[in-house]
Design a protein around this motif. Structure first.
Motif, short mmCIF file in Angstrom:
data_model
loop_
_atom_site.label_atom_id
_atom_site.label_comp_id
_atom_site.label_asym_id
_atom_site.label_seq_id
_atom_site.Cartn_x
_atom_site.Cartn_y
_atom_site.Cartn_z
N GLY A 17 0.87 -1.19 -0.01
CA GLY A 17 -0.04 0.01 -0.10
C GLY A 17 0.93 1.27 0.00
N LEU A 18 1.96 1.39 0.58
CA LEU A 18 3.03 2.49 0.78
C LEU A 18 3.56 2.62 -0.41
CD1 LEU A 18 4.29 4.77 2.40
CD2 LEU A 18 5.96 3.03 2.98
N GLY A 19 3.96 1.60 -1.08
CA GLY A 19 4.66 1.52 -2.56
C GLY A 19 3.54 2.31 -3.41
N GLY A 20 2.23 1.76 -3.31
CA GLY A 20 1.21 2.33 -4.34
C GLY A 20 1.16 3.67 -3.98
N LEU A 21 1.25 4.24 -2.72
CA LEU A 21 1.00 5.68 -2.48
C LEU A 21 2.09 6.45 -2.98
CD1 LEU A 21 -0.46 7.86 -1.16
CD2 LEU A 21 0.97 7.39 0.89
N VAL A 22 3.27 5.80 -2.71
CA VAL A 22 4.47 6.66 -3.50
C VAL A 22 4.46 6.60 -4.99
CG1 VAL A 22 6.99 6.50 -3.69
CG2 VAL A 22 5.96 6.04 -1.58
N SER A 23 4.00 5.61 -5.64
CA SER A 23 4.12 5.35 -7.15
C SER A 23 2.81 6.52 -7.58
CB SER A 23 3.52 4.15 -7.67
OG SER A 23 3.41 4.15 -9.07
N SER A 24 1.84 6.48 -6.78
CA SER A 24 0.78 7.60 -7.11
C SER A 24 1.32 9.09 -7.26
CB SER A 24 -0.39 7.34 -6.38
OG SER A 24 -1.18 6.17 -6.46
N LEU A 25 2.34 9.37 -6.04
CA LEU A 25 2.46 10.52 -6.20
C LEU A 25 3.43 10.77 -7.13
CD1 LEU A 25 3.12 10.80 -2.19
CD2 LEU A 25 1.38 11.93 -3.59
N ALA A 26 4.27 10.13 -7.68
CA ALA A 26 5.36 10.04 -8.56
C ALA A 26 4.42 10.20 -10.04
CB ALA A 26 6.33 8.60 -8.75
N GLY A 27 3.25 9.62 -10.13
CA GLY A 27 2.64 9.79 -11.31
C GLY A 27 2.07 11.14 -11.36
N ILE A 28 1.64 11.56 -10.54
CA ILE A 28 0.89 12.95 -10.08
C ILE A 28 2.09 14.10 -10.57
CG2 ILE A 28 0.17 14.60 -8.56
CD1 ILE A 28 -1.26 12.54 -7.15
N ILE A 29 3.15 13.84 -10.24
CA ILE A 29 4.37 14.71 -10.23
C ILE A 29 4.76 14.79 -11.96
CG2 ILE A 29 6.67 15.22 -9.87
CD1 ILE A 29 6.38 14.09 -7.08
N THR A 30 4.83 13.65 -12.61
CA THR A 30 5.31 13.74 -13.83
C THR A 30 4.06 14.28 -14.65
OG1 THR A 30 4.48 11.20 -14.02
CG2 THR A 30 6.52 11.72 -13.71
N LEU A 31 2.52 13.97 -14.14
CA LEU A 31 1.52 14.53 -15.01
C LEU A 31 1.48 16.05 -14.85
CD1 LEU A 31 -1.36 12.13 -14.31
CD2 LEU A 31 -0.16 12.45 -16.30
N ALA A 32 1.77 16.76 -13.67
CA ALA A 32 1.81 18.13 -13.27
C ALA A 32 2.99 18.78 -13.87
CB ALA A 32 1.76 18.38 -11.81
N TYR A 33 4.08 17.91 -14.15
CA TYR A 33 5.20 18.40 -14.60
C TYR A 33 5.94 17.71 -15.59
CZ TYR A 33 4.75 21.35 -10.01
OH TYR A 33 4.37 21.91 -9.14
N PRO A 34 5.54 17.66 -16.81
CA PRO A 34 5.97 16.79 -17.94
C PRO A 34 7.60 16.74 -17.89
CG PRO A 34 4.34 18.26 -18.67
CD PRO A 34 4.68 18.69 -17.42
N GLN A 35 8.04 17.69 -17.57
CA GLN A 35 9.80 17.76 -17.45
C GLN A 35 10.25 16.78 -16.65
OE1 GLN A 35 7.77 20.11 -16.48
NE2 GLN A 35 8.79 21.32 -14.74
N MET A 36 9.39 16.28 -16.01
CA MET A 36 9.91 15.29 -14.77
C MET A 36 9.79 13.93 -15.43
SD MET A 36 11.27 16.66 -12.24
CE MET A 36 11.32 15.48 -10.90
N LYS A 37 9.20 13.81 -16.57
CA LYS A 37 9.23 12.41 -17.23
C LYS A 37 10.43 12.19 -17.81
CE LYS A 37 6.53 9.94 -20.54
NZ LYS A 37 5.45 9.95 -21.64
N LEU A 38 11.09 10.75 -17.51
CA LEU A 38 12.27 10.31 -18.19
C LEU A 38 11.97 10.21 -19.55
CD1 LEU A 38 15.14 9.43 -17.53
CD2 LEU A 38 14.20 7.19 -17.36
N LYS A 39 12.70 10.86 -20.29
CA LYS A 39 12.94 10.87 -21.88
C LYS A 39 13.55 9.91 -22.59
CE LYS A 39 10.64 15.02 -21.93
NZ LYS A 39 10.67 15.11 -20.47
N ILE A 40 12.93 9.35 -23.61
CA ILE A 40 13.83 8.37 -24.60
C ILE A 40 14.75 9.31 -25.47
CG2 ILE A 40 13.61 6.58 -26.15
CD1 ILE A 40 10.83 6.18 -25.17
N HIS A 41 16.14 8.71 -25.36
CA HIS A 41 17.06 9.22 -26.15
C HIS A 41 17.65 8.36 -27.34
CE1 HIS A 41 17.36 12.45 -23.30
NE2 HIS A 41 17.59 11.76 -22.46
#
Length: 215
Positions: free
Chosen positions: A191-215
């Motif tokens: 459950g804690l892992g799910g919470l942390v993952s959700s927060l990470a998902g919210i961050i990448t949605l709110a700040y697209p520059q935080m998404k790891l790019k494919i080079h």
């Protein structure tokens, strides 16, 4: 995140993922299309390791969504000849494989960042015999570990999207590992892992520059 909830991408997750076999058909089709698009994009990655890992990861996501569709068909009663438990296991395998491949890509990117940080620091050192991080040259394991951890910290500090992607993938994989019996975790940790993952998902949605790019 909890197994059976379809990730939007390999490097960013939606905080609202439907369980396998549930949700609207439009959402399911959209996930399949997105996975196929991710496969096409990853094929064009310039570096061999990310190209290999992300392409296979995306293909495993397609396999997961196929299992998800079959479970959906079972859930709405179109057919009764589907073994729910069998397809749930296959869904877990595809999901776990996708995340493992994504983590391999993350570790590879981390190694590149650590190498670059060490190289840049060494170039700034005046004395060629001086330790890159201010330590005296010694063979003790503790000093080696301290140097390694400091290098890792500095590398991730310079590349927040990589840190975020690694943390998210690690948290996501706890549930499929538990369901497949590979590594047992209690409900609190998952459950804690799910919470942390959700927060990470919210961050990448709110700040697209935080998404790891494919080079």
């Amino acid at each position: 995140m909890v197994l059976g909830r379809a990730p939007w991408t390999l490097s960013s997750a939606s905080p609202t993922r439907p369980k396998a076999g549930t949700g609207s058909s439009g959402f399911r089709v959209g996930n399949v299309v997105h996975a196929l698009q991710a496969t096409r994009e990853s094929i064009h990655a310039t570096d061999l390791v990310p190209r290999f890992c992300l392409t296979l990861a995306s293909l495993n996501r397609v396999g997961y969504f196929i299992c998800d569709t079959i479970l959906f068909v079972k859930s709405i009663g179109i057919t009764s000849g589907i073994n729910k438990e069998t397809w749930q296991v296959w869904a877990a395998r595809y999901y776990c494989s996708s995340l493992l491949l994504s983590l391999v890509r993350d570790l590879y990117e981390i190694s590149l960042q650590m190498e670059q940080v060490a190289h840049d620091r060494a170039k700034r050192e005046k004395s060629p015999t001086q330790d890159p991080f201010g330590y005296s040259v010694a063979d003790e394991e503790t000093e080696w570990l301290q140097s390694f951890l400091l290098l890792l910290f500095r590398s991730l500090k310079k590349h927040p999207p990589l840190l975020l992607d690694t943390v998210k993938n690690f948290c996501d994989i706890l549930n499929p590992l538990d369901q497949l019996g590979i590594y047992k975790s209690n409900a609190g940790i998952i459950g804690l892992g799910g919470l942390v993952s959700s927060l990470a998902g919210i961050i990448t949605l709110a700040y697209p520059q935080m998404k790891l790019k494919i080079h």
